[in-house]
Structure formats: C-alpha cells, structure tokens
Design a protein around this motif. Sequence first.
Motif, PDB file in Angstrom:
ATOM      1  N   GLU A 201       0.826  -1.215   0.000  1.00  0.00           N
ATOM      2  CA  GLU A 201       0.000   0.000   0.000  1.00  0.00           C
ATOM      3  C   GLU A 201       0.858   1.261   0.000  1.00  0.00           C
ATOM      4  O   GLU A 201       0.563   2.219  -0.694  1.00  0.00           O
ATOM      5  N   GLU A 202       1.921   1.265   0.804  1.00  0.00           N
ATOM      6  CA  GLU A 202       2.779   2.455   0.883  1.00  0.00           C
ATOM      7  C   GLU A 202       4.232   2.040   1.044  1.00  0.00           C
ATOM      8  O   GLU A 202       4.547   0.908   1.401  1.00  0.00           O
ATOM      9  N   TYR A 203       5.132   3.002   0.796  1.00  0.00           N
ATOM     10  CA  TYR A 203       6.572   2.774   0.880  1.00  0.00           C
ATOM     11  C   TYR A 203       6.951   2.424   2.318  1.00  0.00           C
ATOM     12  O   TYR A 203       6.543   3.081   3.263  1.00  0.00           O
TER      13      TYR A 203
ATOM     14  N   VAL B  62       9.218  -2.470   0.762  1.00  0.00           N
ATOM     15  CA  VAL B  62       7.861  -2.452   0.231  1.00  0.00           C
ATOM     16  C   VAL B  62       7.692  -1.145  -0.518  1.00  0.00           C
ATOM     17  O   VAL B  62       7.930  -0.060   0.037  1.00  0.00           O
ATOM     18  N   ILE B  63       7.306  -1.239  -1.796  1.00  0.00           N
ATOM     19  CA  ILE B  63       7.088  -0.047  -2.613  1.00  0.00           C
ATOM     20  C   ILE B  63       5.620   0.006  -3.027  1.00  0.00           C
ATOM     21  O   ILE B  63       4.967  -1.033  -3.125  1.00  0.00           O
TER      22      ILE B  63
ATOM     23  N   GLN C 130      10.051   1.753 -11.075  1.00  0.00           N
ATOM     24  CA  GLN C 130      11.502   1.631 -10.996  1.00  0.00           C
ATOM     25  C   GLN C 130      11.951   1.725  -9.540  1.00  0.00           C
ATOM     26  O   GLN C 130      11.202   2.169  -8.685  1.00  0.00           O
ATOM     27  N   ILE C 131      13.182   1.286  -9.328  1.00  0.00           N
ATOM     28  CA  ILE C 131      13.770   1.343  -7.992  1.00  0.00           C
ATOM     29  C   ILE C 131      15.179   1.906  -8.124  1.00  0.00           C
ATOM     30  O   ILE C 131      15.895   1.598  -9.081  1.00  0.00           O
ATOM     31  N   ASN C 132      15.560   2.755  -7.173  1.00  0.00           N
ATOM     32  CA  ASN C 132      16.900   3.318  -7.151  1.00  0.00           C
ATOM     33  C   ASN C 132      17.700   2.574  -6.077  1.00  0.00           C
ATOM     34  O   ASN C 132      17.295   2.531  -4.919  1.00  0.00           O
TER      35      ASN C 132
END
Length: 178
Positions: free
Chosen positions: A93-95, A104-105, A111-113
Amino acid sequence: MKKFKEFDIPFVGLKEAKHQFDYQIENAFFESFDYDEFNKAAIQVSLELDKKSNMLELSFLAKGSVNVDCDLSNEPFDLPVNGKLHLVVKHGEEYNDEDEELLVIPHGEYQINVAQYVYEMIVLSVPVKRVHPGIKDGTLSSEIVERLEELKPKEENENNNKEIDPRWDTLKKLLTDK
C-alpha cells in the motif's frame, strides 16, 4: 535522487528472469553522500535482479578496495572491501523500508533506485578500526609508530622482580579462608 540516475532500475519492462547490472564505484559516489572517510575508492558492484511475478530479489556483491588512513599511524593504505547484500522488493500500500532485507514499494512504482543500498553495503563492509597491515606484521616504520612503542605500558615482569608488599599476603588469606 536525480544525481543517482544511473542507479535507477526500471523493472516494469523487464521479463521474469534474472538480470545483471554492473556498477563501478569511485570516490565521487561517496562524496555525493557527503561521506569523506575514503581517500580513494575503486569498487566493482554487481547486482543480480531476479524478477518474479509478485516480487523482486536483488543480490548485491561488491569487490574492490578503498584507500583509508590508519587509525594508529595515520598512514594511508589500500583496504580490501568485500560486501554482500540480499534485498527483497515487494509491492504494498505504501513505501516501507523499516526492515533491512525487505523493501515495500507502492503498487504504482515502475523503478527502484539502488544507490542507497550500494552505499550502505560498502560503508558497512569496511571495519570500524582500520589498522595498516605494516603495523600488524612490523614492517611499517614511521615516527608515530616508533613514538607509540616508546609510550607503550611496560610489562608486568618488572613488578615480578620486586618484593611483594606483605599486606597483600594477608588479604590473599581472606580469599582462601572459607
């Protein structure tokens, strides 16, 4: 995090399989994080991303060296660096990055850094106490090392040659009397 654009991994367009990413880390990378403990850095980081239907598995491997100052002699030397990190990325649901092995994103992310994870892996793989290898094997000769040897506490052998104060003998009897 626009300055770490090369560490962005757009995972939406990738097929479900393993993917390889390689990064060459140098001192400018650490300066971007305002970290100035390293004089020079030359580290090869390889990242294996395993994309699955419901999650991503990231396996980082770092190998190289950093030039640091010795904590005892202040002499610069190259310190080998080996680091590993395993990270699981899931959608939620949230970062949430409270767990160091689980990220969790939000569902809409594409994308992911990974710059922060590379930074932390390398910095944490460097020992807290950095001692020049020349001090350990006795081959480093510097003014500071010689001065430290002079100021080193004397061995207890000198105390063994002197007579023991008789008051201590009385106290030792208390330990044996029960």
